[in-house]
Design an enzyme around this catalytic site. Structure first.
Site, PDB file in Angstrom:
ATOM      1  N   GLU A  77       0.656  -1.459  -0.071  1.00  0.00           N
ATOM      2  CA  GLU A  77       0.145   0.071  -0.275  1.00  0.00           C
ATOM      3  C   GLU A  77       1.124   1.167  -0.162  1.00  0.00           C
ATOM      4  O   GLU A  77       0.263   2.847   0.222  1.00  0.00           O
ATOM      5  CB  GLU A  77      -0.574   0.318   1.475  1.00  0.00           C
ATOM      6  CG  GLU A  77      -1.586  -0.864   1.215  1.00  0.00           C
ATOM      7  CD  GLU A  77      -2.916  -1.367   0.286  1.00  0.00           C
ATOM      8  OE1 GLU A  77      -2.670  -0.432  -0.558  1.00  0.00           O
ATOM      9  OE2 GLU A  77      -4.190  -1.847   0.687  1.00  0.00           O
ATOM     10  N   HIS A  96      -2.903   2.610   8.824  1.00  0.00           N
ATOM     11  CA  HIS A  96      -3.869   1.590   7.768  1.00  0.00           C
ATOM     12  C   HIS A  96      -3.839   0.687   8.409  1.00  0.00           C
ATOM     13  O   HIS A  96      -3.285  -0.620   9.032  1.00  0.00           O
ATOM     14  CB  HIS A  96      -3.309   1.449   6.856  1.00  0.00           C
ATOM     15  CG  HIS A  96      -4.556   0.065   5.683  1.00  0.00           C
ATOM     16  ND1 HIS A  96      -5.494   0.520   5.693  1.00  0.00           N
ATOM     17  CD2 HIS A  96      -3.809  -0.959   5.340  1.00  0.00           C
ATOM     18  CE1 HIS A  96      -6.165  -0.646   5.418  1.00  0.00           C
ATOM     19  NE2 HIS A  96      -5.066  -1.175   4.723  1.00  0.00           N
ATOM     20  N   HIS A  98      -7.136  -3.305   9.363  1.00  0.00           N
ATOM     21  CA  HIS A  98      -8.415  -3.579   8.842  1.00  0.00           C
ATOM     22  C   HIS A  98      -9.347  -3.957  10.347  1.00  0.00           C
ATOM     23  O   HIS A  98      -9.739  -4.694  10.186  1.00  0.00           O
ATOM     24  CB  HIS A  98      -8.477  -5.482   7.858  1.00  0.00           C
ATOM     25  CG  HIS A  98      -7.508  -5.088   6.961  1.00  0.00           C
ATOM     26  ND1 HIS A  98      -6.632  -6.004   6.178  1.00  0.00           N
ATOM     27  CD2 HIS A  98      -6.529  -3.984   6.761  1.00  0.00           C
ATOM     28  CE1 HIS A  98      -6.065  -5.788   5.534  1.00  0.00           C
ATOM     29  NE2 HIS A  98      -6.501  -4.217   5.188  1.00  0.00           N
ATOM     30  N   TYR A 117     -19.962  13.794  18.587  1.00  0.00           N
ATOM     31  CA  TYR A 117     -19.358  14.720  18.880  1.00  0.00           C
ATOM     32  C   TYR A 117     -17.639  14.177  17.963  1.00  0.00           C
ATOM     33  O   TYR A 117     -17.003  15.228  17.892  1.00  0.00           O
ATOM     34  CB  TYR A 117     -19.430  15.517  20.058  1.00  0.00           C
ATOM     35  CG  TYR A 117     -18.109  15.707  21.121  1.00  0.00           C
ATOM     36  CD1 TYR A 117     -17.471  15.671  21.282  1.00  0.00           C
ATOM     37  CD2 TYR A 117     -19.404  14.991  21.678  1.00  0.00           C
ATOM     38  CE1 TYR A 117     -16.738  15.554  22.007  1.00  0.00           C
ATOM     39  CE2 TYR A 117     -18.673  14.813  23.317  1.00  0.00           C
ATOM     40  CZ  TYR A 117     -17.598  15.167  23.535  1.00  0.00           C
ATOM     41  OH  TYR A 117     -16.832  14.242  24.770  1.00  0.00           O
ATOM     42  N   HIS A 159     -12.561  -2.900   2.695  1.00  0.00           N
ATOM     43  CA  HIS A 159     -10.767  -2.690   2.943  1.00  0.00           C
ATOM     44  C   HIS A 159     -10.516  -2.680   4.710  1.00  0.00           C
ATOM     45  O   HIS A 159     -10.621  -3.616   4.830  1.00  0.00           O
ATOM     46  CB  HIS A 159     -10.103  -2.800   2.062  1.00  0.00           C
ATOM     47  CG  HIS A 159      -8.941  -3.053   2.023  1.00  0.00           C
ATOM     48  ND1 HIS A 159      -7.686  -2.119   1.103  1.00  0.00           N
ATOM     49  CD2 HIS A 159      -7.768  -2.725   2.770  1.00  0.00           C
ATOM     50  CE1 HIS A 159      -7.010  -2.095   1.037  1.00  0.00           C
ATOM     51  NE2 HIS A 159      -6.667  -2.680   2.490  1.00  0.00           N
ATOM     52  N   TYR A 212      -7.708  20.793  21.402  1.00  0.00           N
ATOM     53  CA  TYR A 212      -8.257  19.244  21.887  1.00  0.00           C
ATOM     54  C   TYR A 212      -7.588  18.965  21.165  1.00  0.00           C
ATOM     55  O   TYR A 212      -7.351  18.349  19.657  1.00  0.00           O
ATOM     56  CB  TYR A 212      -9.001  19.062  21.769  1.00  0.00           C
ATOM     57  CG  TYR A 212      -9.486  17.466  22.758  1.00  0.00           C
ATOM     58  CD1 TYR A 212      -9.735  17.662  23.801  1.00  0.00           C
ATOM     59  CD2 TYR A 212      -9.457  16.298  22.336  1.00  0.00           C
ATOM     60  CE1 TYR A 212      -9.803  16.402  25.301  1.00  0.00           C
ATOM     61  CE2 TYR A 212      -9.621  15.126  22.921  1.00  0.00           C
ATOM     62  CZ  TYR A 212      -9.766  15.633  24.591  1.00  0.00           C
ATOM     63  OH  TYR A 212     -10.169  14.425  25.075  1.00  0.00           O
TER      64      TYR A 212
HETATM   65  P1  13P Z   1       1.417  -5.536   3.166  1.00  0.00           P
HETATM   66  O1  13P Z   1       1.610  -6.654   4.082  1.00  0.00           O
HETATM   67  O2  13P Z   1       1.587  -5.397   1.940  1.00  0.00           O
HETATM   68  O3  13P Z   1       1.575  -3.860   4.068  1.00  0.00           O
HETATM   69  O4  13P Z   1      -0.660  -5.473   3.108  1.00  0.00           O
HETATM   70  C1  13P Z   1      -0.800  -5.782   4.146  1.00  0.00           C
HETATM   71  C2  13P Z   1      -2.638  -5.268   3.631  1.00  0.00           C
HETATM   72  O5  13P Z   1      -3.022  -4.385   4.931  1.00  0.00           O
HETATM   73  C3  13P Z   1      -2.712  -4.619   2.787  1.00  0.00           C
HETATM   74  O6  13P Z   1      -4.528  -3.232   2.152  1.00  0.00           O
END
Ligand code: 13P
Length: 233
Positions: A77, A96, A98, A117, A159, A212
């Site tokens: 990514e 990032h 999941h 809020y 995703h 904040y």
């Molecule tokens: P990577 O292991 O390449 O970082 O990918 C994990 C991921 O969350 C892809 O969206």
């Protein structure tokens, strides 16, 4: 490698381990980057966080070349990390994940409206859901840039989610807040639907929350408050 860079690499790994331990992510999913000088440092692709060592993280130059260096390939990514950092100089780190609730909402292609809020922390009155594209593609990064307009976070359709902060600590704090918000919205939907705060109500909150954030002392020990005698009224 300079000590400062080594410590930042270790801090990225520490945050990876923390987010999995807290249930904000699982397995090898997710990735983290931080800006360092004229490059970004990013977790390698498909590697268990427990096995990661500071020297295994990759760097990508933030110029037009996007040259990467390292012993292991950067996260698949890297494009949205790179594009966001180039477009938004204030961003110092990107997380990032999941995470379950944010991803559940993203699977239904919902944005999160002003159900609480605390949504104001993310720069506006909603957290948008970026359109779907295959993971790791330029198309996904393009969708992310649109959804992140004036925002510090977005969901990624079918995703996950991503959050951008000035520092690594702030980005992870926001990731945790976003997952909480997503969980609250999820439960509200089970209970028959959420009441959404009005633009007027949110404008009041935006003004109040402008200053904040994480305790300043966390990011800048020099700024620890000396105003112990200041009245609260
Ligand atoms: P990577 O292991 O390449 O970082 O990918 C994990 C991921 O969350 C892809 O969206």
């Amino acid at each position: 490698m300079e000590l400062e860079e080594y410590q930042l690499r270790q801090a990225i790994i520490d945050q990876c381990l923390w987010m999995n331990a807290k249930g904000l992510n699982q397995g090898n999913s997710g990735n983290i980057s931080a800006r360092y000088k004229n490059q970004l440092i990013i977790t390698p692709t498909a590697m268990a966080y427990e096995a990661m060592r500071p020297e295994m993280l990759a760097t990508i130059s933030l110029d037009d070349q996007a040259e990467w260096q390292g012993s292991h390939q950067p996260s698949s990514e890297w494009r949205f990390h790179y594009d966001l950092m180039r477009a938004r100089p204030e961003i110092g780190a990107i997380v990032h994940t999941h995470s379950t609730y944010a991803t559940s909402l993203a699977i239904t292609r919902r944005s999160i409206p002003a159900v609480h809020y605390m949504i104001a922390l993310f720069g506006g009155n909603d957290v948008r859901c970026a359109d779907y594209a295959t993971y790791g593609t330029q198309a996904l990064s393009n969708h992310v840039l649109v959804a992140m307009q004036d925002r510090k976070a977005c969901l990624l359709a079918n995703h996950g989610m991503l959050v951008a902060g000035e520092t690594l600590a702030k980005a992870m704090w926001l990731a945790s807040e976003l997952e909480t918000l997503a969980e609250q919205y999820y439960h509200a939907l089970q209970l028959g639907g959420a009441v959404i705060l009005s633009d007027e109500q949110m404008a009041e909150v935006q003004a109040k929350l402008a200053n904040y954030g994480l305790n300043q002392a966390l990011t800048n020990p020099e700024s620890a408050s000396t105003k112990s005698a200041t009245t609260l009224k």
